[in-house]
Design a protein around this motif. Structure first.
Motif, PDB file in Angstrom:
ATOM      1  N   VAL A 163       0.971  -1.262   0.017  1.00  0.00           N
ATOM      2  CA  VAL A 163      -0.018  -0.347  -0.020  1.00  0.00           C
ATOM      3  C   VAL A 163       0.876   1.199  -0.048  1.00  0.00           C
ATOM      4  CG1 VAL A 163      -2.043  -1.156   1.099  1.00  0.00           C
ATOM      5  CG2 VAL A 163      -0.207  -0.008   2.666  1.00  0.00           C
ATOM      6  N   PHE A 164       0.325   2.429  -0.219  1.00  0.00           N
ATOM      7  CA  PHE A 164       0.894   3.730  -0.192  1.00  0.00           C
ATOM      8  C   PHE A 164       0.492   4.388   0.913  1.00  0.00           C
ATOM      9  CE2 PHE A 164       0.933   2.289  -4.816  1.00  0.00           C
ATOM     10  CZ  PHE A 164       2.141   2.494  -5.013  1.00  0.00           C
ATOM     11  N   LEU A 165       1.496   5.381   1.621  1.00  0.00           N
ATOM     12  CA  LEU A 165       1.044   6.100   2.668  1.00  0.00           C
ATOM     13  C   LEU A 165       0.334   7.062   2.042  1.00  0.00           C
ATOM     14  CD1 LEU A 165       1.891   6.796   5.665  1.00  0.00           C
ATOM     15  CD2 LEU A 165       3.325   8.268   4.820  1.00  0.00           C
ATOM     16  N   SER A 166      -0.723   7.477   2.420  1.00  0.00           N
ATOM     17  CA  SER A 166      -2.010   8.184   1.809  1.00  0.00           C
ATOM     18  C   SER A 166      -2.677   8.922   2.950  1.00  0.00           C
ATOM     19  CB  SER A 166      -2.852   7.399   1.401  1.00  0.00           C
ATOM     20  OG  SER A 166      -2.244   6.770   0.229  1.00  0.00           O
ATOM     21  N   ILE A 167      -3.304  10.124   2.413  1.00  0.00           N
ATOM     22  CA  ILE A 167      -4.219  10.632   3.330  1.00  0.00           C
ATOM     23  C   ILE A 167      -5.500  11.125   2.309  1.00  0.00           C
ATOM     24  CG2 ILE A 167      -4.813  13.096   4.401  1.00  0.00           C
ATOM     25  CD1 ILE A 167      -1.965  13.148   5.498  1.00  0.00           C
ATOM     26  N   THR A 168      -6.445  10.869   2.746  1.00  0.00           N
ATOM     27  CA  THR A 168      -7.834  11.199   1.668  1.00  0.00           C
ATOM     28  C   THR A 168      -8.719  12.339   2.562  1.00  0.00           C
ATOM     29  OG1 THR A 168      -8.955   9.368   2.345  1.00  0.00           O
ATOM     30  CG2 THR A 168      -7.853   9.077   0.376  1.00  0.00           C
ATOM     31  N   GLY A 169      -8.366  12.836   3.873  1.00  0.00           N
ATOM     32  CA  GLY A 169      -9.226  13.952   4.233  1.00  0.00           C
ATOM     33  C   GLY A 169      -9.830  13.822   5.282  1.00  0.00           C
ATOM     34  N   GLU A 170     -10.145  12.557   5.741  1.00  0.00           N
ATOM     35  CA  GLU A 170     -11.173  12.287   7.012  1.00  0.00           C
ATOM     36  C   GLU A 170     -10.538  12.934   8.291  1.00  0.00           C
ATOM     37  OE1 GLU A 170     -11.722   9.305   3.692  1.00  0.00           O
ATOM     38  OE2 GLU A 170      -9.916  10.103   4.851  1.00  0.00           O
ATOM     39  N   GLN A 171     -11.449  13.419   9.065  1.00  0.00           N
ATOM     40  CA  GLN A 171     -10.987  14.041  10.299  1.00  0.00           C
ATOM     41  C   GLN A 171     -11.412  13.432  11.443  1.00  0.00           C
ATOM     42  OE1 GLN A 171     -11.438  18.554  10.458  1.00  0.00           O
ATOM     43  NE2 GLN A 171     -11.041  18.695   8.492  1.00  0.00           N
ATOM     44  N   TYR A 172     -10.464  13.258  12.413  1.00  0.00           N
ATOM     45  CA  TYR A 172     -10.831  12.764  13.707  1.00  0.00           C
ATOM     46  C   TYR A 172     -11.934  13.798  14.618  1.00  0.00           C
ATOM     47  CZ  TYR A 172      -7.634   8.740  12.859  1.00  0.00           C
ATOM     48  OH  TYR A 172      -7.198   7.802  12.380  1.00  0.00           O
ATOM     49  N   GLY A 173     -12.313  13.218  15.625  1.00  0.00           N
ATOM     50  CA  GLY A 173     -13.002  14.155  16.700  1.00  0.00           C
ATOM     51  C   GLY A 173     -12.140  13.969  17.852  1.00  0.00           C
ATOM     52  N   HIS A 174     -12.448  13.988  19.147  1.00  0.00           N
ATOM     53  CA  HIS A 174     -12.016  14.003  20.415  1.00  0.00           C
ATOM     54  C   HIS A 174     -11.348  12.615  20.674  1.00  0.00           C
ATOM     55  CE1 HIS A 174     -11.430  14.662  24.765  1.00  0.00           C
ATOM     56  NE2 HIS A 174     -11.771  13.665  24.720  1.00  0.00           N
ATOM     57  N   PRO A 175     -10.047  12.487  21.050  1.00  0.00           N
ATOM     58  CA  PRO A 175      -9.312  13.619  21.392  1.00  0.00           C
ATOM     59  C   PRO A 175      -8.266  14.351  20.604  1.00  0.00           C
ATOM     60  CG  PRO A 175      -8.125  11.653  21.980  1.00  0.00           C
ATOM     61  CD  PRO A 175      -9.298  11.186  21.023  1.00  0.00           C
ATOM     62  N   ILE A 176      -8.302  14.034  19.337  1.00  0.00           N
ATOM     63  CA  ILE A 176      -7.539  14.480  18.444  1.00  0.00           C
ATOM     64  C   ILE A 176      -8.090  14.985  17.298  1.00  0.00           C
ATOM     65  CG2 ILE A 176      -5.196  13.240  18.834  1.00  0.00           C
ATOM     66  CD1 ILE A 176      -6.352  11.353  16.461  1.00  0.00           C
ATOM     67  N   ARG A 177      -8.949  16.198  17.882  1.00  0.00           N
ATOM     68  CA  ARG A 177      -9.945  17.019  16.928  1.00  0.00           C
ATOM     69  C   ARG A 177      -9.347  17.516  15.813  1.00  0.00           C
ATOM     70  NH1 ARG A 177     -15.218  17.602  17.308  1.00  0.00           N
ATOM     71  NH2 ARG A 177     -15.180  16.963  19.560  1.00  0.00           N
ATOM     72  N   GLY A 178      -9.724  17.318  14.568  1.00  0.00           N
ATOM     73  CA  GLY A 178      -9.145  18.341  13.459  1.00  0.00           C
ATOM     74  C   GLY A 178      -8.136  17.389  12.884  1.00  0.00           C
ATOM     75  N   GLN A 179      -7.322  16.755  13.378  1.00  0.00           N
ATOM     76  CA  GLN A 179      -6.312  15.885  12.654  1.00  0.00           C
ATOM     77  C   GLN A 179      -6.802  14.993  11.764  1.00  0.00           C
ATOM     78  OE1 GLN A 179      -3.465  14.475  15.492  1.00  0.00           O
ATOM     79  NE2 GLN A 179      -3.629  16.145  16.994  1.00  0.00           N
ATOM     80  N   ARG A 180      -6.108  14.746  10.664  1.00  0.00           N
ATOM     81  CA  ARG A 180      -6.648  14.016   9.432  1.00  0.00           C
ATOM     82  C   ARG A 180      -5.938  12.297   9.701  1.00  0.00           C
ATOM     83  NH1 ARG A 180      -7.415  17.760   5.510  1.00  0.00           N
ATOM     84  NH2 ARG A 180      -7.828  19.824   6.702  1.00  0.00           N
ATOM     85  N   GLU A 181      -6.918  11.563   9.239  1.00  0.00           N
ATOM     86  CA  GLU A 181      -6.454  10.097   8.980  1.00  0.00           C
ATOM     87  C   GLU A 181      -5.479  10.024   8.211  1.00  0.00           C
ATOM     88  OE1 GLU A 181      -9.251   6.309   9.068  1.00  0.00           O
ATOM     89  OE2 GLU A 181      -8.731   6.868   7.204  1.00  0.00           O
ATOM     90  N   VAL A 182      -4.477   9.070   8.526  1.00  0.00           N
ATOM     91  CA  VAL A 182      -3.391   8.730   7.574  1.00  0.00           C
ATOM     92  C   VAL A 182      -3.545   7.131   7.655  1.00  0.00           C
ATOM     93  CG1 VAL A 182      -0.804   8.144   7.562  1.00  0.00           C
ATOM     94  CG2 VAL A 182      -1.415  10.604   8.344  1.00  0.00           C
ATOM     95  N   HIS A 183      -3.438   6.626   6.097  1.00  0.00           N
ATOM     96  CA  HIS A 183      -3.793   5.248   6.256  1.00  0.00           C
ATOM     97  C   HIS A 183      -3.032   4.620   4.666  1.00  0.00           C
ATOM     98  CE1 HIS A 183      -7.024   7.465   3.941  1.00  0.00           C
ATOM     99  NE2 HIS A 183      -6.519   7.351   2.944  1.00  0.00           N
ATOM    100  N   GLY A 184      -3.015   3.449   4.403  1.00  0.00           N
ATOM    101  CA  GLY A 184      -2.460   2.866   3.286  1.00  0.00           C
ATOM    102  C   GLY A 184      -3.558   2.572   2.350  1.00  0.00           C
ATOM    103  N   MET A 185      -3.299   2.944   1.052  1.00  0.00           N
ATOM    104  CA  MET A 185      -4.194   2.767   0.070  1.00  0.00           C
ATOM    105  C   MET A 185      -3.274   1.760  -1.106  1.00  0.00           C
ATOM    106  SD  MET A 185      -5.676   6.691  -0.768  1.00  0.00           S
ATOM    107  CE  MET A 185      -6.906   5.967  -1.853  1.00  0.00           C
TER     108      MET A 185
END
Length: 214
Positions: A163-185
């Motif tokens: 997989v490739f190290l990726s971000i597609t824009g999904e955002q976390y809530g509490h306790p890391i509100r506003g941070q984006r999910e990093v995942h493999g695609m």
């Protein structure tokens, strides 16, 4: 070697204070042993980790994307696939296998067959102790030239799961509100380009106390 990694944040803050882009020589290649931040060029966030564990999946230390450019938890050290395979100051080649070690916690960028919590892609975590983890910490630097140049956008392909190290824009809530999910695609696309940003770039045969700020 890595037993003293908890002291690195203070050293980094001292070295990086007052550094800025464009100072000194023109950017060159990213080198082994360098400490840097990585910017996802599509979503304009930096690769980040912290002592917050996933509440699902592996339960390992979470890896996210943050907008702030001055967060000390966004520094990663470039290391080889194994000790001695990436000599300090040597330019990283396109196609080379590397480990990315999170400076503040000593854990390696890692992925495995767990679903990511928001997008249901592949979970990316930080794993190991004092820079030592396992074979799922290894990534291939994909770039178009001979070496990974600081000004180029590159991809990181995971050796163990493809997989490739990726971000597609999904955002976390509490306790890391506003941070984006990093995942493999599984596919190479515009969500998995990364560029070297702020950091300490080691030059060949430099004294360990010297550095090239960017």
């Amino acid at each position: 070697m890595w037993g003293g990694c908890r002291l690195l944040p203070l050293l980094l803050l001292a070295l990086l204070r007052g550094s800025c882009r464009g100072k000194g020589a023109a950017p060159g290649a990213v080198t082994c042993g360098s400490v840097l931040k990585l910017l996802n060029t599509r979503h304009n966030v930096r690769l980040h980790s912290h002592e917050v564990k996933y509440g699902s999946g592996s339960g390992q230390q979470s890896v996210t994307g943050v907008e702030a450019s001055d967060d000390a938890n966004s520094y990663w050290r470039i290391r080889g696939k194994s000790d001695g395979s990436c000599q300090r100051g040597t330019p990283v080649k396109c196609g080379q296998a590397v480990r990315l070690t999170h400076v503040n916690t000593g854990k390696n960028l890692h992925t495995h067959h767990f679903p990511s919590p928001l997008s249901n892609n592949q979970e990316v975590s930080a794993f190991g102790d004092d820079g030592e983890g396992d074979d799922l910490d290894i990534w291939i630097v994909q770039c178009s030239g001979t070496h990974w140049e600081r000004d180029d956008a590159v991809r990181f392909k995971h050796v163990g799961t493809d997989v490739f190290l990726s971000i597609t824009g999904e955002q976390y809530g509490h306790p890391i509100r506003g941070q984006r999910e990093v995942h493999g695609m599984a596919t190479a696309n515009h969500h998995n380009y990364w560029k070297a940003m702020e950091g300490i770039f080691i030059k060949p045969s430099m004294d360990p106390a010297k550095h090239d700020e960017l």
